[in-house]
Design a protein around this motif. Structure first.
Motif, PDB file in Angstrom:
ATOM      1  N   PHE A 161      12.021   8.926   2.536  1.00  0.00           N
ATOM      2  CA  PHE A 161      11.881  10.392   2.608  1.00  0.00           C
ATOM      3  C   PHE A 161      11.190  10.945   1.369  1.00  0.00           C
ATOM      4  N   LEU A 162      11.578  10.455   0.188  1.00  0.00           N
ATOM      5  CA  LEU A 162      10.987  10.954  -1.053  1.00  0.00           C
ATOM      6  C   LEU A 162       9.498  10.623  -1.131  1.00  0.00           C
ATOM      7  N   ILE A 163       9.141   9.407  -0.701  1.00  0.00           N
ATOM      8  CA  ILE A 163       7.725   9.024  -0.718  1.00  0.00           C
ATOM      9  C   ILE A 163       6.940   9.878   0.277  1.00  0.00           C
ATOM     10  N   LYS A 164       7.515  10.085   1.456  1.00  0.00           N
ATOM     11  CA  LYS A 164       6.851  10.913   2.461  1.00  0.00           C
ATOM     12  C   LYS A 164       6.674  12.342   1.962  1.00  0.00           C
ATOM     13  N   ARG A 165       7.676  12.831   1.252  1.00  0.00           N
ATOM     14  CA  ARG A 165       7.642  14.221   0.764  1.00  0.00           C
ATOM     15  C   ARG A 165       6.615  14.402  -0.354  1.00  0.00           C
ATOM     16  N   PHE A 166       6.497  13.411  -1.258  1.00  0.00           N
ATOM     17  CA  PHE A 166       5.631  13.567  -2.433  1.00  0.00           C
ATOM     18  C   PHE A 166       4.402  12.667  -2.404  1.00  0.00           C
ATOM     19  N   ASN A 167       4.124  12.098  -1.244  1.00  0.00           N
ATOM     20  CA  ASN A 167       3.002  11.174  -1.095  1.00  0.00           C
ATOM     21  C   ASN A 167       1.666  11.821  -1.475  1.00  0.00           C
ATOM     22  N   HIS A 168       1.543  13.104  -1.211  1.00  0.00           N
ATOM     23  CA  HIS A 168       0.281  13.805  -1.432  1.00  0.00           C
ATOM     24  C   HIS A 168      -0.078  13.952  -2.908  1.00  0.00           C
ATOM     25  N   LEU A 169       0.879  13.709  -3.789  1.00  0.00           N
ATOM     26  CA  LEU A 169       0.643  13.875  -5.221  1.00  0.00           C
ATOM     27  C   LEU A 169      -0.149  12.717  -5.818  1.00  0.00           C
ATOM     28  N   PHE A 170      -0.247  11.599  -5.089  1.00  0.00           N
ATOM     29  CA  PHE A 170      -0.914  10.413  -5.617  1.00  0.00           C
ATOM     30  C   PHE A 170      -2.060   9.998  -4.697  1.00  0.00           C
ATOM     31  N   ASN A 192       4.710   0.342   2.389  1.00  0.00           N
ATOM     32  CA  ASN A 192       4.569   0.782   3.780  1.00  0.00           C
ATOM     33  C   ASN A 192       4.746   2.290   3.909  1.00  0.00           C
ATOM     34  N   SER A 193       5.673   2.856   3.140  1.00  0.00           N
ATOM     35  CA  SER A 193       5.882   4.308   3.199  1.00  0.00           C
ATOM     36  C   SER A 193       4.666   5.058   2.671  1.00  0.00           C
ATOM     37  N   SER A 194       4.093   4.554   1.578  1.00  0.00           N
ATOM     38  CA  SER A 194       2.929   5.226   0.989  1.00  0.00           C
ATOM     39  C   SER A 194       1.708   5.125   1.885  1.00  0.00           C
ATOM     40  N   VAL A 210       9.144 -18.780  -4.872  1.00  0.00           N
ATOM     41  CA  VAL A 210       8.365 -18.709  -3.634  1.00  0.00           C
ATOM     42  C   VAL A 210       8.279 -17.272  -3.143  1.00  0.00           C
ATOM     43  N   LEU A 211       9.411 -16.556  -3.183  1.00  0.00           N
ATOM     44  CA  LEU A 211       9.436 -15.158  -2.734  1.00  0.00           C
ATOM     45  C   LEU A 211       8.528 -14.288  -3.588  1.00  0.00           C
ATOM     46  N   PHE A 212       8.655 -14.410  -4.901  1.00  0.00           N
ATOM     47  CA  PHE A 212       7.825 -13.616  -5.802  1.00  0.00           C
ATOM     48  C   PHE A 212       6.345 -13.919  -5.577  1.00  0.00           C
ATOM     49  N   PHE A 213       6.014 -15.198  -5.412  1.00  0.00           N
ATOM     50  CA  PHE A 213       4.626 -15.597  -5.217  1.00  0.00           C
ATOM     51  C   PHE A 213       4.075 -15.027  -3.909  1.00  0.00           C
ATOM     52  N   ALA A 214       4.867 -15.142  -2.828  1.00  0.00           N
ATOM     53  CA  ALA A 214       4.416 -14.671  -1.513  1.00  0.00           C
ATOM     54  C   ALA A 214       4.187 -13.163  -1.512  1.00  0.00           C
ATOM     55  N   VAL A 215       5.156 -12.404  -2.036  1.00  0.00           N
ATOM     56  CA  VAL A 215       5.013 -10.942  -2.071  1.00  0.00           C
ATOM     57  C   VAL A 215       3.886 -10.542  -3.014  1.00  0.00           C
ATOM     58  N   GLY A 216       3.776 -11.244  -4.142  1.00  0.00           N
ATOM     59  CA  GLY A 216       2.713 -10.947  -5.096  1.00  0.00           C
ATOM     60  C   GLY A 216       1.329 -11.143  -4.496  1.00  0.00           C
ATOM     61  N   VAL A 217       1.128 -12.265  -3.802  1.00  0.00           N
ATOM     62  CA  VAL A 217      -0.158 -12.539  -3.154  1.00  0.00           C
ATOM     63  C   VAL A 217      -0.441 -11.500  -2.073  1.00  0.00           C
ATOM     64  N   TYR A 218       0.609 -11.128  -1.328  1.00  0.00           N
ATOM     65  CA  TYR A 218       0.444 -10.102  -0.291  1.00  0.00           C
ATOM     66  C   TYR A 218      -0.028  -8.787  -0.890  1.00  0.00           C
ATOM     67  N   LEU A 219       0.574  -8.376  -2.003  1.00  0.00           N
ATOM     68  CA  LEU A 219       0.193  -7.119  -2.641  1.00  0.00           C
ATOM     69  C   LEU A 219      -1.216  -7.197  -3.227  1.00  0.00           C
ATOM     70  N   LEU A 220      -1.603  -8.376  -3.709  1.00  0.00           N
ATOM     71  CA  LEU A 220      -2.931  -8.537  -4.285  1.00  0.00           C
ATOM     72  C   LEU A 220      -4.029  -8.511  -3.219  1.00  0.00           C
ATOM     73  N   LEU A 221      -3.769  -9.141  -2.080  1.00  0.00           N
ATOM     74  CA  LEU A 221      -4.806  -9.307  -1.066  1.00  0.00           C
ATOM     75  C   LEU A 221      -4.876  -8.182  -0.041  1.00  0.00           C
ATOM     76  N   SER A 222      -3.737  -7.532   0.217  1.00  0.00           N
ATOM     77  CA  SER A 222      -3.730  -6.500   1.253  1.00  0.00           C
ATOM     78  C   SER A 222      -4.363  -5.213   0.742  1.00  0.00           C
ATOM     79  N   LYS A 223      -5.126  -4.570   1.610  1.00  0.00           N
ATOM     80  CA  LYS A 223      -5.744  -3.298   1.271  1.00  0.00           C
ATOM     81  C   LYS A 223      -4.762  -2.166   1.540  1.00  0.00           C
ATOM     82  N   HIS A 224      -4.763  -1.197   0.655  1.00  0.00           N
ATOM     83  CA  HIS A 224      -3.862  -0.051   0.842  1.00  0.00           C
ATOM     84  C   HIS A 224      -4.360   0.813   1.985  1.00  0.00           C
ATOM     85  N   GLN A 225      -3.496   1.054   2.971  1.00  0.00           N
ATOM     86  CA  GLN A 225      -3.848   1.874   4.131  1.00  0.00           C
ATOM     87  C   GLN A 225      -3.935   3.339   3.727  1.00  0.00           C
TER      88      GLN A 225
END
Length: 215
Positions: A175-184, A34-36, A84-99
């Motif tokens: 804060f760190l992700i917000k500060r260095f987000n532009h590097l990636f 979400n931060s990225s 169940v938690l690992f599966f749910a988060v894993g599927v979410y990361l696989l299917l969701s598009k990066h904003q």
């Protein structure tokens, strides 16, 4: 202030902080994702929810963990809920598009904050093994005479400052992700989250099948 109380406060805060910064669990991944994507408020509310759950499990680890650790039902629930938690988060990361991080994101709503808090809370509560981790940490600190927990005051302080340390750790991560987000680039973030999503789904299936074979 009593020196032992001060040490309990400092140790619990530092542990809560470090656990949030360096632990690469599902909750940390959601905060990073979400931060990225520029959803900083959503990431912060996930942090608050996760920290509240850490408080609950930390407090429980100092009060009822002995009874739980010997309970076969708790062991069963831990394995099932973790998979169940690992599966749910894993599927979410696989299917969701990066904003796209340069796109304006509107997450400044009460409902968005509440739902994000709930997500953070549930991702920790659905992983009961956390209670055993906190029990191991506190037992280790006591065994090497770093802290001494003799009563309700120390238990309460340890749990509260774990919560505060977790909130501060999550805020620092945002804060760190917000500060260095532009590097990636967005491609790098997308590839990273989909790769981690695949790993989480694999781990979920492995944990479930491995536990099922022992039944």
């Amino acid at each position: 202030m009593d020196s032992n109380v001060l040490i309990v406060v400092l140790c619990s805060f530092i542990i809560g902080f470090l656990a949030t910064i360096f632990a690469s669990g599902p909750t940390s991944l959601l905060i990073i994702k979400n931060s990225s994507s520029g959803r900083y408020k959503k990431a912060f509310f996930i942090t608050l929810g996760a920290s509240a759950a850490e408080f609950i499990y930390c407090f429980s680890s100092l009060t009822v963990v002995d009874a739980l650790s010997e309970n076969s039902l708790f062991s069963f629930a831990t394995n099932v809920l973790t998979s169940v938690l690992f599966f749910a988060v894993g599927v979410y990361l696989l299917l969701s598009k990066h904003q796209n991080k340069n796109k304006n994101v509107d997450d400044n709503t009460v409902s968005s904050g509440f739902s994000s808090f709930f997500v953070g809370l549930v991702t920790i509560l659905f992983n009961p093994a956390v209670i055993l981790s906190w029990s191991a940490v506190s037992a280790f600190l006591i065994s090497i005479n770093v802290i001494s927990i003799n009563g309700n005051l120390e238990i309460a302080l340890f749990s509260v400052f774990v919560f505060l340390g977790s909130v501060f750790g999550g805020s620092t991560l945002i804060f760190l992700i917000k500060r260095f987000n532009h590097l990636f680039s967005d491609f790098v973030f997308s590839f990273f989250f989909k790769s981690v999503g695949f790993i989480l789904v694999f781990l979920a299936l492995y944990i479930f099948l491995n536990f099922y074979s022992l039944i």
